[in-house]
Enzyme design. Structure first.
Site, PDB file in Angstrom:
ATOM      1  N   ASN A  22      -6.533  21.494 -10.584  1.00 25.09           N
ATOM      2  CA  ASN A  22      -5.708  20.328 -10.143  1.00 25.09           C
ATOM      3  C   ASN A  22      -4.631  19.894 -11.432  1.00 25.09           C
ATOM      4  O   ASN A  22      -5.177  19.958 -12.466  1.00 25.09           O
ATOM      5  CB  ASN A  22      -6.504  19.348 -10.085  1.00 25.09           C
ATOM      6  CG  ASN A  22      -5.766  17.857  -9.615  1.00 25.09           C
ATOM      7  OD1 ASN A  22      -5.406  17.301 -10.746  1.00 25.09           O
ATOM      8  ND2 ASN A  22      -5.664  17.555  -8.230  1.00 25.09           N
ATOM      9  N   SER A  45      -3.521  19.964  -5.132  1.00 25.05           N
ATOM     10  CA  SER A  45      -3.276  18.567  -5.090  1.00 25.05           C
ATOM     11  C   SER A  45      -4.095  17.684  -4.363  1.00 25.05           C
ATOM     12  O   SER A  45      -4.494  18.062  -3.346  1.00 25.05           O
ATOM     13  CB  SER A  45      -1.815  18.411  -4.732  1.00 25.05           C
ATOM     14  OG  SER A  45      -1.360  17.072  -4.892  1.00 25.05           O
ATOM     15  N   GLU A  46      -4.487  16.412  -4.868  1.00 28.78           N
ATOM     16  CA  GLU A  46      -5.450  15.595  -4.316  1.00 28.78           C
ATOM     17  C   GLU A  46      -5.014  15.080  -3.021  1.00 28.78           C
ATOM     18  O   GLU A  46      -5.600  14.554  -2.211  1.00 28.78           O
ATOM     19  CB  GLU A  46      -6.021  14.553  -5.281  1.00 28.78           C
ATOM     20  CG  GLU A  46      -5.153  13.566  -5.572  1.00 28.78           C
ATOM     21  CD  GLU A  46      -4.318  13.862  -7.232  1.00 28.78           C
ATOM     22  OE1 GLU A  46      -4.315  13.056  -7.976  1.00 28.78           O
ATOM     23  OE2 GLU A  46      -4.212  15.046  -7.255  1.00 28.78           O
ATOM     24  N   ASN A  47      -3.732  15.081  -2.653  1.00 26.88           N
ATOM     25  CA  ASN A  47      -3.228  14.608  -1.297  1.00 26.88           C
ATOM     26  C   ASN A  47      -3.533  15.666  -0.123  1.00 26.88           C
ATOM     27  O   ASN A  47      -3.167  15.472   0.867  1.00 26.88           O
ATOM     28  CB  ASN A  47      -1.796  14.471  -1.272  1.00 26.88           C
ATOM     29  CG  ASN A  47      -0.868  15.442  -1.864  1.00 26.88           C
ATOM     30  OD1 ASN A  47      -1.138  16.049  -2.570  1.00 26.88           O
ATOM     31  ND2 ASN A  47       0.247  15.487  -1.400  1.00 26.88           N
ATOM     32  N   SER A  87     -10.290  17.007   0.623  1.00 26.08           N
ATOM     33  CA  SER A  87      -9.722  17.023  -0.859  1.00 26.08           C
ATOM     34  C   SER A  87     -10.721  16.268  -1.809  1.00 26.08           C
ATOM     35  O   SER A  87     -10.892  17.075  -2.769  1.00 26.08           O
ATOM     36  CB  SER A  87      -8.391  16.605  -0.727  1.00 26.08           C
ATOM     37  OG  SER A  87      -7.693  16.914  -1.987  1.00 26.08           O
TER      38      SER A  87
END
Length: 213
Positions: A22, A45-47, A87
């Site tokens: 990440n 990516s955390e989205n 996620s």
């Protein structure tokens, strides 16, 4: 190279083939530029994307494909997209090998403060708390000093992100490893002396045996 590029290129050397990584908002996103072509690393990516890549060039932007900071990104063949809940399940479940995050402060306990300055308008912590807690390895990529002084301090004065000790701190001056005994100065960057690093740091530093630039 400017300071941020020096930091990003050094962090890239910490990544291994097959890592799920990440990249936080800001400076950490530069790390992908300096990855060795021989390595296959899956950027997250955390989205909600795994297999993120830098854009191949201008004109390839797609408003539907961005990182968590809203910056246009690319996607490698085989990349996948998913919702935010999935996620964060990956993050909290310990399925990320590395997270690279920016920092406001790191202290002698190895604790990171990176999500707010009291009195400033902020949208929220985002995924910072989850990433520092859930990733197997936490690397902080930040400049050594701010306009007001050292960012490596004896105790964080800003709200900490997690009680967990981070694994590595990379600045434009040095590479520092937080341990139970304290902050170990493992490397100094080319052209930088140990004295310069010590003078730029508010926290105490333990010099690693055989320390050389």
């Amino acid at each position: 190279m400017n300071d941020k590029e020096v930091i990003a290129s050094r962090v890239a050397r910490e990544l291994k083939d097959g890592d799920r990584v990440n990249l936080g908002i800001g400076l950490p996103t530069l790390v992908a530029r300096y990855l060795s072509p021989s390595l296959h690393v899956f950027f997250h990516s955390e989205n909600g994307i795994m297999g993120m890549s830098p854009l191949p060039g201008e004109g390839f932007e797609d408003i539907n494909l961005t990182d968590a900071g809203g910056r246009p990104v690319g996607a490698l063949p085989g990349a996948c997209a998913f919702d935010s809940a999935f996620s964060f399940g990956m993050i909290r479940g310990g399925h990320l090998d590395v997270t690279v995050l920016g920092g406001l402060e790191v202290d002698e306990l190895g604790q990171l403060a990176n999500w707010m300055v009291p009195g400033s308008m902020i949208p929220g912590m985002g995924g910072a708390m989850d990433l520092v807690t859930g990733a197997r390895r936490v690397i902080v990529a930040m400049t050594h000093r701010s306009k007001t002084g050292s960012k490596i301090v004896r105790r964080c004065s800003l709200p900490i992100t997690s009680v967990r000790r981070v694994d590595l701190v990379v600045t434009e001056l040095a590479v520092i490893r937080p341990t139970e005994e304290g902050l170990v100065l493992e490397e100094v960057m080319p052209g930088i002396s140990v004295r310069e690093v010590v003078d730029a740091t508010d926290a105490g530093l333990i010099l690693a045996p055989g320390l050389v630039p």
